[in-house]
Design an enzyme around this catalytic site. Structure first.
Site, PDB file in Angstrom:
ATOM      1  N   ASP A 208      91.873  64.818  -6.084  1.00  0.00           N
ATOM      2  CA  ASP A 208      90.704  63.957  -6.082  1.00  0.00           C
ATOM      3  C   ASP A 208      89.611  64.557  -5.196  1.00  0.00           C
ATOM      4  O   ASP A 208      89.894  65.254  -4.216  1.00  0.00           O
ATOM      5  CB  ASP A 208      91.063  62.562  -5.554  1.00  0.00           C
ATOM      6  CG  ASP A 208      91.677  61.681  -6.619  1.00  0.00           C
ATOM      7  OD1 ASP A 208      91.444  61.946  -7.815  1.00  0.00           O
ATOM      8  OD2 ASP A 208      92.403  60.738  -6.262  1.00  0.00           O
TER       9      ASP A 208
ATOM     10  N   GLN B  40      81.935  65.407  -9.193  1.00  0.00           N
ATOM     11  CA  GLN B  40      81.152  64.167  -9.197  1.00  0.00           C
ATOM     12  C   GLN B  40      79.713  64.460  -9.627  1.00  0.00           C
ATOM     13  O   GLN B  40      79.000  65.205  -8.943  1.00  0.00           O
ATOM     14  CB  GLN B  40      81.182  63.542  -7.798  1.00  0.00           C
ATOM     15  CG  GLN B  40      82.601  63.232  -7.349  1.00  0.00           C
ATOM     16  CD  GLN B  40      82.679  62.776  -5.901  1.00  0.00           C
ATOM     17  OE1 GLN B  40      82.921  61.616  -5.622  1.00  0.00           O
ATOM     18  NE2 GLN B  40      82.488  63.701  -4.970  1.00  0.00           N
TER      19      GLN B  40
ATOM     20  N   ARG C 262      88.284  66.836 -14.090  1.00  0.00           N
ATOM     21  CA  ARG C 262      87.889  65.446 -14.305  1.00  0.00           C
ATOM     22  C   ARG C 262      86.441  65.283 -13.833  1.00  0.00           C
ATOM     23  O   ARG C 262      86.112  65.575 -12.684  1.00  0.00           O
ATOM     24  CB  ARG C 262      88.778  64.493 -13.508  1.00  0.00           C
ATOM     25  CG  ARG C 262      88.377  63.019 -13.640  1.00  0.00           C
ATOM     26  CD  ARG C 262      89.034  62.155 -12.577  1.00  0.00           C
ATOM     27  NE  ARG C 262      90.482  62.230 -12.644  1.00  0.00           N
ATOM     28  CZ  ARG C 262      91.283  62.002 -11.600  1.00  0.00           C
ATOM     29  NH1 ARG C 262      90.775  61.722 -10.415  1.00  0.00           N
ATOM     30  NH2 ARG C 262      92.591  62.064 -11.747  1.00  0.00           N
TER      31      ARG C 262
ATOM     32  N   LYS D 164      81.221  60.006 -12.181  1.00  0.00           N
ATOM     33  CA  LYS D 164      79.845  59.896 -11.691  1.00  0.00           C
ATOM     34  C   LYS D 164      79.772  60.009 -10.180  1.00  0.00           C
ATOM     35  O   LYS D 164      78.826  60.557  -9.637  1.00  0.00           O
ATOM     36  CB  LYS D 164      79.223  58.577 -12.172  1.00  0.00           C
ATOM     37  CG  LYS D 164      78.948  58.568 -13.668  1.00  0.00           C
ATOM     38  CD  LYS D 164      78.193  57.322 -14.110  1.00  0.00           C
ATOM     39  CE  LYS D 164      77.915  57.360 -15.602  1.00  0.00           C
ATOM     40  NZ  LYS D 164      77.188  56.154 -16.080  1.00  0.00           N
ATOM     41  N   GLY D 165      80.784  59.479  -9.464  1.00  0.00           N
ATOM     42  CA  GLY D 165      80.789  59.535  -8.009  1.00  0.00           C
ATOM     43  C   GLY D 165      80.672  58.151  -7.402  1.00  0.00           C
ATOM     44  O   GLY D 165      79.943  57.302  -7.919  1.00  0.00           O
ATOM     45  N   ALA D 166      81.395  57.923  -6.294  1.00  0.00           N
ATOM     46  CA  ALA D 166      81.476  56.574  -5.735  1.00  0.00           C
ATOM     47  C   ALA D 166      81.133  56.483  -4.252  1.00  0.00           C
ATOM     48  O   ALA D 166      81.181  55.405  -3.681  1.00  0.00           O
ATOM     49  CB  ALA D 166      82.885  56.022  -5.952  1.00  0.00           C
TER      50      ALA D 166
ATOM     51  N   LYS E 178      70.147  55.681 -11.133  1.00  0.00           N
ATOM     52  CA  LYS E 178      71.175  55.693 -12.181  1.00  0.00           C
ATOM     53  C   LYS E 178      70.812  56.624 -13.325  1.00  0.00           C
ATOM     54  O   LYS E 178      71.672  57.355 -13.833  1.00  0.00           O
ATOM     55  CB  LYS E 178      71.382  54.269 -12.706  1.00  0.00           C
ATOM     56  CG  LYS E 178      72.458  54.173 -13.784  1.00  0.00           C
ATOM     57  CD  LYS E 178      72.604  52.753 -14.294  1.00  0.00           C
ATOM     58  CE  LYS E 178      73.733  52.662 -15.333  1.00  0.00           C
ATOM     59  NZ  LYS E 178      73.523  53.550 -16.503  1.00  0.00           N
TER      60      LYS E 178
ATOM     61  N   HIS F  47      83.578  54.591 -17.927  1.00  0.00           N
ATOM     62  CA  HIS F  47      83.739  53.364 -18.701  1.00  0.00           C
ATOM     63  C   HIS F  47      82.455  53.038 -19.462  1.00  0.00           C
ATOM     64  O   HIS F  47      82.396  52.060 -20.198  1.00  0.00           O
ATOM     65  CB  HIS F  47      84.071  52.182 -17.783  1.00  0.00           C
ATOM     66  CG  HIS F  47      85.244  52.431 -16.892  1.00  0.00           C
ATOM     67  ND1 HIS F  47      85.118  52.792 -15.585  1.00  0.00           N
ATOM     68  CD2 HIS F  47      86.567  52.389 -17.150  1.00  0.00           C
ATOM     69  CE1 HIS F  47      86.328  52.960 -15.056  1.00  0.00           C
ATOM     70  NE2 HIS F  47      87.220  52.728 -15.983  1.00  0.00           N
TER      71      HIS F  47
ATOM     72  N   ARG G 178      86.527  47.451  -6.304  1.00  0.00           N
ATOM     73  CA  ARG G 178      86.439  47.200  -7.742  1.00  0.00           C
ATOM     74  C   ARG G 178      85.740  45.874  -8.022  1.00  0.00           C
ATOM     75  O   ARG G 178      84.942  45.760  -8.942  1.00  0.00           O
ATOM     76  CB  ARG G 178      87.852  47.191  -8.367  1.00  0.00           C
ATOM     77  CG  ARG G 178      88.617  48.482  -8.269  1.00  0.00           C
ATOM     78  CD  ARG G 178      88.045  49.590  -9.140  1.00  0.00           C
ATOM     79  NE  ARG G 178      86.891  50.275  -8.555  1.00  0.00           N
ATOM     80  CZ  ARG G 178      86.985  51.203  -7.621  1.00  0.00           C
ATOM     81  NH1 ARG G 178      88.140  51.564  -7.143  1.00  0.00           N
ATOM     82  NH2 ARG G 178      85.895  51.788  -7.170  1.00  0.00           N
TER      83      ARG G 178
END
Length: 309
Positions: free
Chosen positions: A135, A164, A185, A188-190, A202, A228, A290
């Site tokens: 990750d 990301q 993988r 977008k990145g968090a 965005k 998603h 989440r």
């Protein structure tokens, strides 16, 4: 308006206890995290595999500053991989590992400890008949994580990477990693990153994601499309067709509990869909993040807390 209060609650052990015992919120917990134990994770994996889905499992935890805790995380992964193999699930399920959870943040020796611990997990994964994906975390660790990846791939070339799209550098990283045998993988990145290293709007993140998709899908590696977003899924499908990609030469990835109907729809259409399954005792912070991302759940969640007698 509710996002910040939910994130503040993520630090409360008392609220964690309350959340896990309320009937309503207990349902929310199991909707995003299947449980705390290896058995919970393996049982959830079995159910997803029966639905035609692949799985990647994450033993929750990060920012470990204790050698024993890092070793305990490694032990948890080794146990998980053995159980997956024993249940005949390993060819359908891999594991995702955060280097900070296995020692990267330790002073002075962090990179060395994380590399050796990652080697142990990769060896256990190979013995089980599956793979590992590293990750990616905040931008300050990107170069160090990619350096560990390069070292790991000398002995375990099947090790996957995560990039990301919101980082300015990522399109170039995608091109560098889009070679044969490379699994990447793309998400977008968090993390909350500064302007100088990451796109903030965005629309700019979305544009970067598409550019990165083009780099990966036009290359000779194995792209893992983590989103998603219906629009990004449609764009990915179009690009896969443009670059002559057949199903099985790439995959979609989604989080456990997020758009399960879409996961099954894509799988039924012949696509490979991998579900990211988090588990472990550190589920509370993950769950709250989440919930904060899905505004429709927040009022429902807070009402459940307030109404408890």
């Amino acid at each position: 308006m509710l996002r910040q209060p939910i994130l503040l609650l993520s630090r409360s052990g008392g609220v964690k206890k309350l959340v896990s015992t309320l009937p309503v919120t207990s349902g929310i917990v199991t909707g995003y995290v299947p449980g705390e134990t290896t058995t919970d994770a393996v049982d959830a994996t079995a159910g997803l595999v029966e639905d035609g889905l692949a799985v990647t499992l994450d033993f929750l935890g990060e920012d470990t500053l204790d050698v024993e805790q890092a070793e305990a995380t490694v032990t948890a992964y080794v146990e998980l991989l053995k159980d997956l193999a024993d249940r005949g699930l390993a060819r359908h399920a891999e594991v995702s590992v955060k280097l900070s959870a296995i020692g990267q943040a330790l002073p002075d020796v962090g990179d060395k400890v994380a590399l050796e611990n990652a080697r142990t997990i990769c060896r256990a994964a190979r013995n089980a008949g599956t793979t590992v994906t590293l990750d990616m975390e905040d931008h300050t660790t990107t170069d160090r994580t990619l350096a560990v990846l390069r070292d790991l791939r000398k002995d375990f070339p099947e090790t996957g990477a995560v990039l990301q799209a919101y980082l300015h550098r990522t399109e170039a990283d995608c091109r560098a990693l889009a070679h044969e045998g490379s699994r990447v993988r793309l998400c977008k990145g968090a993390y909350n990153e500064p302007d100088e290293v990451a796109f903030q709007d965005k629309i700019d993140v979305d544009k970067s994601y598409v550019r990165c998709l083009k780099a990966l899908l036009s290359g000779s590696g194995y792209p893992m499309i983590a989103t998603h977003d219906p629009r990004m899924i449609a764009i990915a499908a179009s690009l896969a067709s443009r670059y002559g990609r057949s199903p099985g030469t790439y995959e979609y990835q989604m989080l456990y509990g997020i758009r399960p109907d879409e996961q099954r729809r894509l799988a039924s259409a012949g696509e490979t869909v991998r579900v990211y399954v988090p588990y472990g005792q550190e589920w509370y912070g993950y769950l709250m993040r989440r919930l904060a991302e899905r505004p429709q759940n927040l009022t429902f969640f807070l009402r459940s807390l307030v109404s408890k007698k």
